[in-house]
Motif scaffolding. Structure first.
Motif, PDB file in Angstrom:
ATOM      1  N   ILE A 121       0.869  -1.194   0.000  1.00 49.05           N
ATOM      2  CA  ILE A 121       0.000   0.000   0.000  1.00 49.05           C
ATOM      3  C   ILE A 121       0.897   1.233   0.000  1.00 49.05           C
ATOM      4  N   LYS A 123       1.247   4.350   1.896  1.00 47.61           N
ATOM      5  CA  LYS A 123       0.751   4.883   3.161  1.00 47.61           C
ATOM      6  C   LYS A 123       0.374   6.348   3.025  1.00 47.61           C
ATOM      7  N   GLY A 135       0.377   1.587   9.204  1.00 44.93           N
ATOM      8  CA  GLY A 135       0.540   0.674   8.064  1.00 44.93           C
ATOM      9  C   GLY A 135      -0.351  -0.538   8.247  1.00 44.93           C
ATOM     10  N   HIS A 136      -0.089  -1.570   7.424  1.00 46.11           N
ATOM     11  CA  HIS A 136      -0.880  -2.809   7.520  1.00 46.11           C
ATOM     12  C   HIS A 136      -0.829  -3.375   8.944  1.00 46.11           C
ATOM     13  N   THR A 137       0.395  -3.413   9.497  1.00 45.00           N
ATOM     14  CA  THR A 137       0.603  -4.159  10.740  1.00 45.00           C
ATOM     15  C   THR A 137      -0.371  -3.734  11.828  1.00 45.00           C
ATOM     16  N   GLU A 138      -0.474  -2.434  12.034  1.00 48.47           N
ATOM     17  CA  GLU A 138      -1.359  -1.935  13.095  1.00 48.47           C
ATOM     18  C   GLU A 138      -2.833  -2.093  12.710  1.00 48.47           C
ATOM     19  N   MET A 155       6.017  -6.860  13.690  1.00 47.24           N
ATOM     20  CA  MET A 155       6.466  -6.965  12.297  1.00 47.24           C
ATOM     21  C   MET A 155       7.781  -7.746  12.233  1.00 47.24           C
ATOM     22  N   HIS A 170       6.714   2.556  12.529  1.00 47.16           N
ATOM     23  CA  HIS A 170       6.584   3.777  11.707  1.00 47.16           C
ATOM     24  C   HIS A 170       6.414   5.004  12.585  1.00 47.16           C
ATOM     25  N   HIS A 270      12.841   0.825  13.146  1.00 53.86           N
ATOM     26  CA  HIS A 270      12.533   0.352  11.791  1.00 53.86           C
ATOM     27  C   HIS A 270      13.784   0.080  10.970  1.00 53.86           C
ATOM     28  N   LEU A 274      15.392  -3.267   9.391  1.00 50.79           N
ATOM     29  CA  LEU A 274      15.094  -3.564   7.992  1.00 50.79           C
ATOM     30  C   LEU A 274      16.251  -3.374   7.025  1.00 50.79           C
ATOM     31  N   LYS A 278      17.042  -6.225   4.096  1.00 51.68           N
ATOM     32  CA  LYS A 278      16.817  -5.787   2.711  1.00 51.68           C
ATOM     33  C   LYS A 278      18.136  -5.649   1.968  1.00 51.68           C
ATOM     34  N   ASN A 287       7.774 -10.049   4.700  1.00 50.00           N
ATOM     35  CA  ASN A 287       7.266  -9.351   5.878  1.00 50.00           C
ATOM     36  C   ASN A 287       6.142 -10.212   6.441  1.00 50.00           C
ATOM     37  N   ARG A 296      -0.397 -13.602   8.150  1.00 50.23           N
ATOM     38  CA  ARG A 296      -0.367 -12.554   7.147  1.00 50.23           C
ATOM     39  C   ARG A 296       1.071 -12.367   6.716  1.00 50.23           C
ATOM     40  N   ASP A 300       8.622  -7.806   0.855  1.00 49.07           N
ATOM     41  CA  ASP A 300       9.389  -6.911   1.732  1.00 49.07           C
ATOM     42  C   ASP A 300       9.583  -5.533   1.099  1.00 49.07           C
TER      43      ASP A 300
HETATM   44  N1  LIG Z   1       7.939  -1.288   7.275  1.00 49.44           N
HETATM   45  C1  LIG Z   1       7.749  -2.168   6.157  1.00 49.44           C
HETATM   46  C2  LIG Z   1       8.811  -2.096   5.129  1.00 49.44           C
HETATM   47  O1  LIG Z   1       9.472  -1.072   5.042  1.00 49.44           O
HETATM   48  O2  LIG Z   1       8.929  -3.070   4.381  1.00 49.44           O
HETATM   49  C3  LIG Z   1       6.507  -1.817   5.443  1.00 49.44           C
HETATM   50  O3  LIG Z   1       6.231  -0.473   5.512  1.00 49.44           O
HETATM   51  C4  LIG Z   1       5.423  -2.731   5.804  1.00 49.44           C
HETATM   52  O4  LIG Z   1       4.590  -2.187   6.767  1.00 49.44           O
HETATM   53  P1  LIG Z   1       3.130  -2.764   6.828  1.00 49.44           P
HETATM   54  O5  LIG Z   1       3.197  -4.228   6.458  1.00 49.44           O
HETATM   55  O6  LIG Z   1       2.734  -2.526   8.251  1.00 49.44           O
HETATM   56  O7  LIG Z   1       2.305  -1.969   5.825  1.00 49.44           O
END
Ligand SMILES: N[C@H](C(=O)O)[C@H](O)COP(=O)(O)O
Ligand SMILES: NC(=O)c1ccc[n+]([C@@H]2O[C@H](COP(=O)([O-])OP(=O)(O)OC[C@H]3O[C@@H](n4cnc5c(N)ncnc54)[C@H](O)[C@@H]3O)[C@@H](O)[C@H]2O)c1
Length: 333
Positions: A121, A123, A135-138, A155, A170, A270, A274, A278, A287, A296, A300
């Protein structure tokens, strides 16, 4: 008969739709499990045509997805306006993006699907449309609430035996020190230990905890968080039977031979978590959200606006996300 995977369409201006369409076109040679896409059928057909993919698309009820999968991409339709404008994000499609996630989670919570794989997505576009989750996670944690209780979502980015978790996600860097608490570290370690046992089938998971400050605070002479918060939190977790070690210096912890001594690393923010994964496995990282009652996963990477609609870009991380969701739930009815 195993239920299908639910794949959410993600940001229509991004690369996610391109990759899920390509993976559907390659589903036989890749031996992909049955999946249905939650999104907008007309838009997906337009993007498939733009990409030159000869794909039939069929709007279905989720329970009919398996029947059409051999001949057409099953799409659970989400109402709304979605235009095919790769690389040009806007908030017009925000309701479709958000409702696709909500519907996929609902169908997974009720057993119609066995896991959710989310396409990236944007954001910023969703925030602009009033989306109030980072984001998705929350968002997923709220959608998966049982009796109003929202569990702590965690996450994790994973590739093979390299796994990493950001304690804070985030939030602005300036806010990170204040968010690092003994309680949050202990609760996150509990979720990690539980899911490493249950989802990754690791009998006695070993978790390394990274320090916040350079050299993990150098005994307290470079910042106090490591000695006053992180160290005591690790001791609390160990006292509960969690095999945790730390705080360890973050700059050497992710050297793969060191990293592989542990089943996962808990990092403090974060990018500390990451950047390493990555860097070593951008093409294959996944992820995965821990702490939820459902599985879920997600690629990445993000929306890659510079590649959307071009037919370029690697589907490997998306394929790895599908494979992980499949492996984690294959035995479920
Ligand atoms: N923090 C993750 C990344 O950088 O890959 C990414 O934004 C995913 O966050 P959500 O799955 O919560 O959207
Ligand atoms: N899970 C998610 O929903 C998720 C994950 C990360 C970022 N995002 C969002 O995506 C948007 C863009 O984020 P970003 O630019 O920081 O990261 P990004 O991952 O979209 O792009 C970073 C770089 O990697 C390249 N890249 C990305 N995916 C690729 C692929 N499959 N194959 C080849 N190259 C690829 C891009 O071209 C770009 O150069 C932001 O709105 C961000 O919030 C969402």
């Amino acid at each position: 008969m195993t239920a299908p995977l639910a794949i959410t369409m993600g940001e229509p201006a991004g690369i996610g739709p391109d990759l899920l369409l390509r993976l559907f076109a390659e589903r036989v040679e890749r031996q992909l499990p049955v999946f249905a896409v939650y999104g907008h059928a007309g838009f997906l057909a337009a993007r498939a045509k733009r990409l030159g993919l000869a794909i039939r698309i069929a709007e279905v009820l989720i329970d009919d997805a398996r029947e059409v999968y051999a001949d057409a991409l099953p799409v659970v339709p989400i109402d709304g306006m979605v235009e095919d404008a790769p690389g040009q994000p806007g908030d017009k499609a925000a309701s479709v993006v958000i409702n696709a996630i909500a519907r996929a989670v609902k169908d997974t919570m009720t057993g119609h699907c066995r896991a959710v794989v989310t396409a990236p997505i944007h954001k910023g576009a969703l925030y602009h449309a009033g989306f109030r989750h980072p984001g998705h996670t929350e968002f997923l944690a709220e959608l998966c609430a049982i009796d109003g209780h929202v569990k702590l979502p965690v996450m994790m980015l994973a590739h093979d035996d390299l796994r990493t978790v950001p304690l804070t996600i985030h939030v602005p860097i300036k806010d990170v020190p204040g968010l690092i608490t003994r309680a949050l570290i202990v609760e996150t370690l509990r979720v990690m230990a539980h899911d490493l046992r249950q989802r990754f089938h690791i009998a006695a998971p070993r978790i390394a905890v990274a320090g916040l400050n350079p050299h993990a605070g150098e005994g307290g002479s470079i910042g106090r968080e490591d000695v006053e918060i992180i160290g005591p939190a690790v001791a609390d977790a160990v006292a509960e039977g969690i095999h945790a070690v730390g705080p360890l210096p973050g700059d050497t912890l992710f050297y793969p031979p060191h990293w592989r001594q542990y089943d996962a690393v808990l990092a403090m923010y974060h990018d500390q978590a990451l950047i390493p994964i990555k860097t070593v496995a951008f093409d294959a990282g996944v992820n995965v959200t821990l702490g939820l009652p459902i599985v879920r996963t997600s690629p990445d990477h993000g929306t890659a606006f510079d590649l959307a609609g071009t037919g370029k870009g690697s589907p490997s991380s998306f394929a790895a996300a599908i494979a992980m969701a499949d492996q984690m739930t294959a035995q479920r009815p």
